[in-house]
Design an enzyme around this catalytic site. Sequence first.
Site, mmCIF file in Angstrom:
data_model
loop_
_atom_site.group_PDB
_atom_site.id
_atom_site.type_symbol
_atom_site.label_atom_id
_atom_site.label_comp_id
_atom_site.label_asym_id
_atom_site.label_seq_id
_atom_site.Cartn_x
_atom_site.Cartn_y
_atom_site.Cartn_z
ATOM 1 N N GLY A 22 0.818 -1.329 0.096
ATOM 2 C CA GLY A 22 -0.220 0.043 -0.081
ATOM 3 C C GLY A 22 0.837 1.347 0.058
ATOM 4 O O GLY A 22 0.391 2.286 -0.634
ATOM 5 N N CYS A 64 2.268 2.123 12.952
ATOM 6 C CA CYS A 64 3.501 3.036 12.467
ATOM 7 C C CYS A 64 3.960 4.139 13.503
ATOM 8 O O CYS A 64 5.007 4.416 13.756
ATOM 9 C CB CYS A 64 3.280 3.821 11.318
ATOM 10 S SG CYS A 64 2.302 2.862 10.125
ATOM 11 N N SER A 81 -3.744 -3.238 -0.525
ATOM 12 C CA SER A 81 -2.400 -4.070 0.085
ATOM 13 C C SER A 81 -2.997 -5.299 0.420
ATOM 14 O O SER A 81 -4.127 -5.554 1.149
ATOM 15 C CB SER A 81 -1.896 -3.529 1.217
ATOM 16 O OG SER A 81 -0.806 -4.086 1.886
ATOM 17 N N GLY A 82 -2.331 -6.323 0.049
ATOM 18 C CA GLY A 82 -2.646 -7.686 0.525
ATOM 19 C C GLY A 82 -2.684 -8.225 1.937
ATOM 20 O O GLY A 82 -3.805 -8.678 2.263
ATOM 21 N N HIS A 83 -1.901 -7.862 2.695
ATOM 22 C CA HIS A 83 -1.935 -8.121 4.129
ATOM 23 C C HIS A 83 -2.851 -7.483 5.002
ATOM 24 O O HIS A 83 -3.189 -8.002 6.235
ATOM 25 C CB HIS A 83 -0.554 -8.095 4.616
ATOM 26 C CG HIS A 83 -0.153 -6.684 5.215
ATOM 27 N ND1 HIS A 83 -0.098 -6.301 6.324
ATOM 28 C CD2 HIS A 83 0.350 -5.579 4.369
ATOM 29 C CE1 HIS A 83 0.170 -4.975 6.330
ATOM 30 N NE2 HIS A 83 0.546 -4.572 5.224
ATOM 31 N N THR A 126 10.987 -8.557 -11.808
ATOM 32 C CA THR A 126 10.295 -9.709 -11.769
ATOM 33 C C THR A 126 9.179 -9.759 -10.718
ATOM 34 O O THR A 126 9.549 -9.355 -9.592
ATOM 35 C CB THR A 126 11.368 -10.925 -11.665
ATOM 36 O OG1 THR A 126 12.207 -10.793 -12.680
ATOM 37 C CG2 THR A 126 10.515 -12.238 -11.702
HETATM 38 C C1 LIG Z 1 -1.699 -0.352 6.287
HETATM 39 C C2 LIG Z 1 -1.772 0.817 5.411
HETATM 40 C C3 LIG Z 1 -1.032 1.248 4.313
HETATM 41 C C4 LIG Z 1 0.272 0.621 3.952
HETATM 42 O O1 LIG Z 1 0.248 -0.419 3.513
HETATM 43 P P1 LIG Z 1 1.574 -1.394 3.331
HETATM 44 O O2 LIG Z 1 1.064 -2.458 2.534
HETATM 45 O O3 LIG Z 1 1.731 -1.776 4.898
HETATM 46 O O4 LIG Z 1 2.575 -0.630 2.714
HETATM 47 C C5 LIG Z 1 -1.324 2.342 3.780
HETATM 48 N N1 LIG Z 1 -2.749 3.066 3.897
HETATM 49 C C6 LIG Z 1 -3.750 2.687 4.924
HETATM 50 C C7 LIG Z 1 -4.845 3.276 5.233
HETATM 51 C C8 LIG Z 1 -3.071 1.494 5.579
HETATM 52 O O5 LIG Z 1 -3.912 0.856 6.670
#
Ligand SMILES: *Cc1c(COP(=O)(O)O)cnc(C)c1O
Length: 395
Positions: free
Chosen positions: A73, A327, A201-203, A239
């Site tokens: 993300g 963070c 973002s995947g996680h 890649t």
């Molecule tokens: C977690 C998050 C991100 C960052 O995503 P990452 O994949 O961890 O770099 C950005 N924006 C929001 C709103 C998030 O919750």
Amino acid sequence: MADKVIYLDNAATTRVSDGVLAAMLPYFGDTYGNPSSIYEFSMQSKKALVAAREEIAAALNCEPSEIYFTSGGSEADNWALYGTAEALREKGRHIITTKVEHHAVLHACEWLEMKGWRVSYIGVDENGIVKLDELKRAVSSETVLISVMAANNEIGTLQPVAQIGKFAKERGICFHTDAVQAFGHIPMDVRAMNIDMLSASGHKLNGPKGIGFLYVRQGTALPSMIRGGGQERGRRAGTENVPGIVGFGQAVREAGAAMKERAEYECALRDYFMDEVLRRIPYARVNGSRKDRLPNNVNFSFQFIEGESLLIMLDMQGICASSGSACTAGSLEPSHVLMSLGLPEEVVHGSIRFTLSRDTTKEEIDFVIDRMEEIVAKLREMSPFYSEVAGRIRR
Ligand SMILES: *Cc1c(COP(=O)(O)O)cnc(C)c1O
């Protein structure tokens, strides 16, 4: 540490689902071909990549060719901001965003300010919803980008993305949304919502870490993020992270299939959690909108205590929660999101966030509420301010 963990920090990251892990494993093993190679062996990797891209495009109602995989993300957010600024630098150097964005957007904006761009940080109301009038008034002939997140990571507030998209389209301004918390949790339709760029973002949806994407509407001016090979239509070289992309695709499939049922389950548990805490613990408040809210987000402030102390004492019971965003955890800076709601700093310092998942049970929530009631009372016993207030009430 307690022997069993109660994980209530799903806005920080989520568990990779069993289905996602199973889908990824072959691509760490026998199916290791480079999707760009031309022999038959690598076609399996190539096909898996195509399938994941199609799955994601269908979920957003866009074309597969509008999805650009990134490392997550943060990269997608940085790319949207730096790329648009660069592409449209001759058109104007003004960007509009909000005070409650994730740092991946805010810090990129601050960098652009140092480089000569002007950025308007639009405020939010007491529920965390962006002030649309203020946003509209901020537009000038120099404005090249509006970036407003779909759902807030700290307080779960949903922004009026469709309204902003419609407005931006009428004004001919590019519209980016950080949908990292929203995608896979609530419906997102980039066509219906007039979104030009979207980060995910995947996680954050039971997929793997280190994979994300930026949706870029066909025809949007955006230079390459990484130059090198021709991957991602030449816009993001390197890649591909094949196992990550396959896992992300599977996570999106699972999230889409279960979205409604899961949202209903989480909303019911979320509302129970908020109502019970307000009923049982005095001097508590819920932060963020009760109505326009992510299904899994709960955010409280307790007066006369430090959120960090509560967090540590919950941790000793095996309960994982968060104060502010992951963070900023560890720093004693008050949360910029909670400060934007107009809360006094001492109230902000007494805040804690719980983010549920489909695996969270009512028993777990009841256990957490019981522990919180005890811990908050204990911490308040040690607070001189609280004994003063309590004393006044007794007299
Ligand atoms: C977690 C998050 C991100 C960052 O995503 P990452 O994949 O961890 O770099 C950005 N924006 C929001 C709103 C998030 O919750």
